[in-house]
Scaffold this active site. Structure first.
Site, PDB file in Angstrom:
ATOM      1  N   TYR A  73       0.833  -1.220   0.000  1.00  0.00           N
ATOM      2  CA  TYR A  73       0.000   0.000   0.000  1.00  0.00           C
ATOM      3  C   TYR A  73       0.857   1.255   0.000  1.00  0.00           C
ATOM      4  CZ  TYR A  73       0.849   1.358   4.853  1.00  0.00           C
ATOM      5  OH  TYR A  73       1.452   1.790   6.013  1.00  0.00           O
ATOM      6  N   ASN A 109      -5.301  14.294   7.117  1.00  0.00           N
ATOM      7  CA  ASN A 109      -4.587  13.970   5.882  1.00  0.00           C
ATOM      8  C   ASN A 109      -3.152  14.477   5.935  1.00  0.00           C
ATOM      9  OD1 ASN A 109      -7.078  13.045   5.201  1.00  0.00           O
ATOM     10  ND2 ASN A 109      -7.551  14.764   3.859  1.00  0.00           N
ATOM     11  N   HIS A 126      -2.041  14.207  11.765  1.00  0.00           N
ATOM     12  CA  HIS A 126      -1.286  12.990  11.424  1.00  0.00           C
ATOM     13  C   HIS A 126      -0.026  13.314  10.625  1.00  0.00           C
ATOM     14  CE1 HIS A 126      -5.307  10.646  11.886  1.00  0.00           C
ATOM     15  NE2 HIS A 126      -4.753  10.912  13.040  1.00  0.00           N
ATOM     16  N   CYS A 134      12.009  15.550  13.994  1.00  0.00           N
ATOM     17  CA  CYS A 134      12.877  14.956  15.014  1.00  0.00           C
ATOM     18  C   CYS A 134      12.001  14.428  16.149  1.00  0.00           C
ATOM     19  CB  CYS A 134      13.840  16.018  15.563  1.00  0.00           C
ATOM     20  SG  CYS A 134      14.720  15.471  17.034  1.00  0.00           S
ATOM     21  N   CYS A 137      13.113  16.670  19.632  1.00  0.00           N
ATOM     22  CA  CYS A 137      12.783  18.087  19.829  1.00  0.00           C
ATOM     23  C   CYS A 137      11.615  18.534  18.941  1.00  0.00           C
ATOM     24  CB  CYS A 137      14.013  18.966  19.567  1.00  0.00           C
ATOM     25  SG  CYS A 137      14.477  19.051  17.832  1.00  0.00           S
ATOM     26  N   SER A 197     -14.410   9.004   8.332  1.00  0.00           N
ATOM     27  CA  SER A 197     -15.261   7.951   8.908  1.00  0.00           C
ATOM     28  C   SER A 197     -15.348   8.131  10.424  1.00  0.00           C
ATOM     29  CB  SER A 197     -14.661   6.582   8.581  1.00  0.00           C
ATOM     30  OG  SER A 197     -13.346   6.492   9.123  1.00  0.00           O
ATOM     31  N   ALA A 239     -17.365  15.602  -1.617  1.00  0.00           N
ATOM     32  CA  ALA A 239     -16.894  16.887  -1.101  1.00  0.00           C
ATOM     33  C   ALA A 239     -16.649  17.883  -2.223  1.00  0.00           C
ATOM     34  CB  ALA A 239     -15.619  16.672  -0.298  1.00  0.00           C
TER      35      ALA A 239
HETATM   36  N1  APR Z   1     -16.096  13.140  -0.689  1.00  0.00           N
HETATM   37  C1  APR Z   1     -16.344  13.103   0.659  1.00  0.00           C
HETATM   38  N2  APR Z   1     -16.170  11.985   1.423  1.00  0.00           N
HETATM   39  C2  APR Z   1     -15.780  10.867   0.775  1.00  0.00           C
HETATM   40  C3  APR Z   1     -15.532  10.830  -0.618  1.00  0.00           C
HETATM   41  C4  APR Z   1     -15.714  12.049  -1.359  1.00  0.00           C
HETATM   42  N3  APR Z   1     -15.488  12.116  -2.675  1.00  0.00           N
HETATM   43  N4  APR Z   1     -15.154   9.559  -0.949  1.00  0.00           N
HETATM   44  C5  APR Z   1     -15.168   8.841   0.219  1.00  0.00           C
HETATM   45  N5  APR Z   1     -15.545   9.616   1.254  1.00  0.00           N
HETATM   46  C6  APR Z   1     -15.689   9.276   2.669  1.00  0.00           C
HETATM   47  C7  APR Z   1     -15.966   7.824   3.001  1.00  0.00           C
HETATM   48  O1  APR Z   1     -17.345   7.520   2.906  1.00  0.00           O
HETATM   49  C8  APR Z   1     -15.459   7.731   4.448  1.00  0.00           C
HETATM   50  O2  APR Z   1     -16.485   8.077   5.367  1.00  0.00           O
HETATM   51  O3  APR Z   1     -14.487   9.583   3.322  1.00  0.00           O
HETATM   52  C9  APR Z   1     -14.354   8.798   4.500  1.00  0.00           C
HETATM   53  C10 APR Z   1     -12.945   8.249   4.540  1.00  0.00           C
HETATM   54  O4  APR Z   1     -12.776   7.528   5.723  1.00  0.00           O
HETATM   55  P1  APR Z   1     -11.382   6.820   6.041  1.00  0.00           P
HETATM   56  O5  APR Z   1     -10.882   6.165   4.830  1.00  0.00           O
HETATM   57  O6  APR Z   1     -11.589   6.006   7.266  1.00  0.00           O
HETATM   58  O7  APR Z   1     -10.412   8.052   6.313  1.00  0.00           O
HETATM   59  P2  APR Z   1     -10.176   8.913   7.624  1.00  0.00           P
HETATM   60  O8  APR Z   1     -11.430   9.114   8.389  1.00  0.00           O
HETATM   61  O9  APR Z   1      -9.430  10.086   7.222  1.00  0.00           O
HETATM   62  O10 APR Z   1      -9.195   7.929   8.469  1.00  0.00           O
HETATM   63  C11 APR Z   1      -8.606   8.428   9.620  1.00  0.00           C
HETATM   64  O11 APR Z   1      -7.146   6.547   9.739  1.00  0.00           O
HETATM   65  O12 APR Z   1      -5.895   5.022   8.699  1.00  0.00           O
HETATM   66  C12 APR Z   1      -5.824   6.145   9.423  1.00  0.00           C
HETATM   67  O13 APR Z   1      -4.094   7.728   9.447  1.00  0.00           O
HETATM   68  C13 APR Z   1      -5.166   7.282   8.678  1.00  0.00           C
HETATM   69  O14 APR Z   1      -5.731   9.635   8.801  1.00  0.00           O
HETATM   70  C14 APR Z   1      -6.256   8.345   8.622  1.00  0.00           C
HETATM   71  C15 APR Z   1      -7.185   7.947   9.745  1.00  0.00           C
END
Ligand code: APR
Length: 263
Positions: A73, A109, A126, A134, A137, A197, A239
């Site tokens: 990945y 993100n 994140h 580092c 520090c 999510s 979005a």
């Molecule tokens: N526009 C808006 N939302 C969208 C779109 C889109 N085009 N496509 C998908 N989604 C939504 C999905 O339905 C889901 O609810 O975006 C969300 C993505 O969820 P995750 O993949 O779980 O991402 P996130 O919530 O950022 O995860 C949190 O988990 O794995 C770790 O470090 C990683 O920062 C990340 C954290």
């Protein structure tokens, strides 16, 4: 009949301190896959081990070598991160900040796209893939500033070990960023959730904190999320389509003098 977009616009303009919380979904239309749900990286590759940071500390040289020659990945994710550009969702959030409506943006993100779109008040909880940090520090460096001839590299300021700025599973969130997120969340009476999510903490706890203090939640997501039941408004769509419409709606209301920007 007032649309959900109009209701969301009215709620945002009636709020005093709007903070955004974004996740992987806001960058899907920039070609970066989400982690979970349909088309998610973890959905395809499985979730990475939860002790990634402990593995890094146990053998930082090996982890750095894997990072520089990524497989699985990581290879796909790094390739998309290198070429991704902001999409209309990122641009709309940057403009909401410029209008004085969005006070701060917390993002999960690491893709640097909010900054690339012109957002200034951004907390990258994140980390940021274009930076190194580092672990002693917390000094941060642009990638080109640190030689990778010797692995792991060390901090020119304190001699501590340097890793990618991105936060690994099992790694504590850097305190400087965490404090900003908590401070902004504590002031917020309305949180705009975009493409998350709401599965990973501490970020997933921020909207709950806003709700607990009587604030409002607006989510933008094509699918239901763990927070849908507690959201005041759910804009069910992408979005990149929903946020420009929400921005236009707010600008029309401001133009008509239906509300004043908070600052
Ligand atoms: N526009 C808006 N939302 C969208 C779109 C889109 N085009 N496509 C998908 N989604 C939504 C999905 O339905 C889901 O609810 O975006 C969300 C993505 O969820 P995750 O993949 O779980 O991402 P996130 O919530 O950022 O995860 C949190 O988990 O794995 C770790 O470090 C990683 O920062 C990340 C954290």
């Amino acid at each position: 009949m007032e649309t959900d977009i109009e209701r969301a616009g009215r709620l945002i303009l009636a709020s005093k301190y709007v903070v955004g919380l974004t996740g992987a979904g806001v960058s899907v239309e920039s070609g970066i896959r989400p982690f979970r749900g349909p088309g998610g990286l973890w959905t395809e590759y499985g979730e990475p081990p939860m002790d990634g940071y402990q593995r890094f500390l146990a053998n930082p040289k090996a982890d750095w070598e894997q990072r520089l020659k990524p497989g699985g990945y990581r290879r796909e994710l790094f390739e998309t991160l290198e070429v991704a550009e902001p999409n209309p969702a990122h641009n709309a959030l940057a403009e909401l900040e410029e209008l004085g409506i969005l006070r701060y943006l917390i993002t999960q993100n690491m893709d640097n796209l909010h900054r690339a779109a012109g957002s200034k008040k951004v907390a990258e909880i994140h980390g940021n893939f274009s930076k190194l940090r580092c672990i002693q520090c917390s000094s941060r460096y642009e990638r080109g500033e640190i030689s990778l001839e010797t692995l792991p590299p060390h901090c020119p300021r304190c001699g501590g070990m340097i890793k990618a700025d991105t936060v690994m599973f099992g790694e504590p969130i850097p305190l400087d960023v965490l404090r900003i997120c908590e401070e902004e969340t504590s002031q917020s009476d309305c949180m705009l959730l975009v493409g998350t999510s709401a599965f990973v903490y501490p970020a997933a706890g921020f909207p709950q904190e806003v709700k607990r203090r009587g604030g409002a939640l607006i989510e933008v997501d094509p699918y239901e999320t763990g927070l849908t039941p507690v959201c005041n408004i759910s804009l069910r769509g992408k979005a990149g389509e929903m946020l420009p419409r929400l921005l236009d709606c707010i600008k029309v209301k401001l133009h008509r003098g239906e509300a004043e920007p908070p600052i």
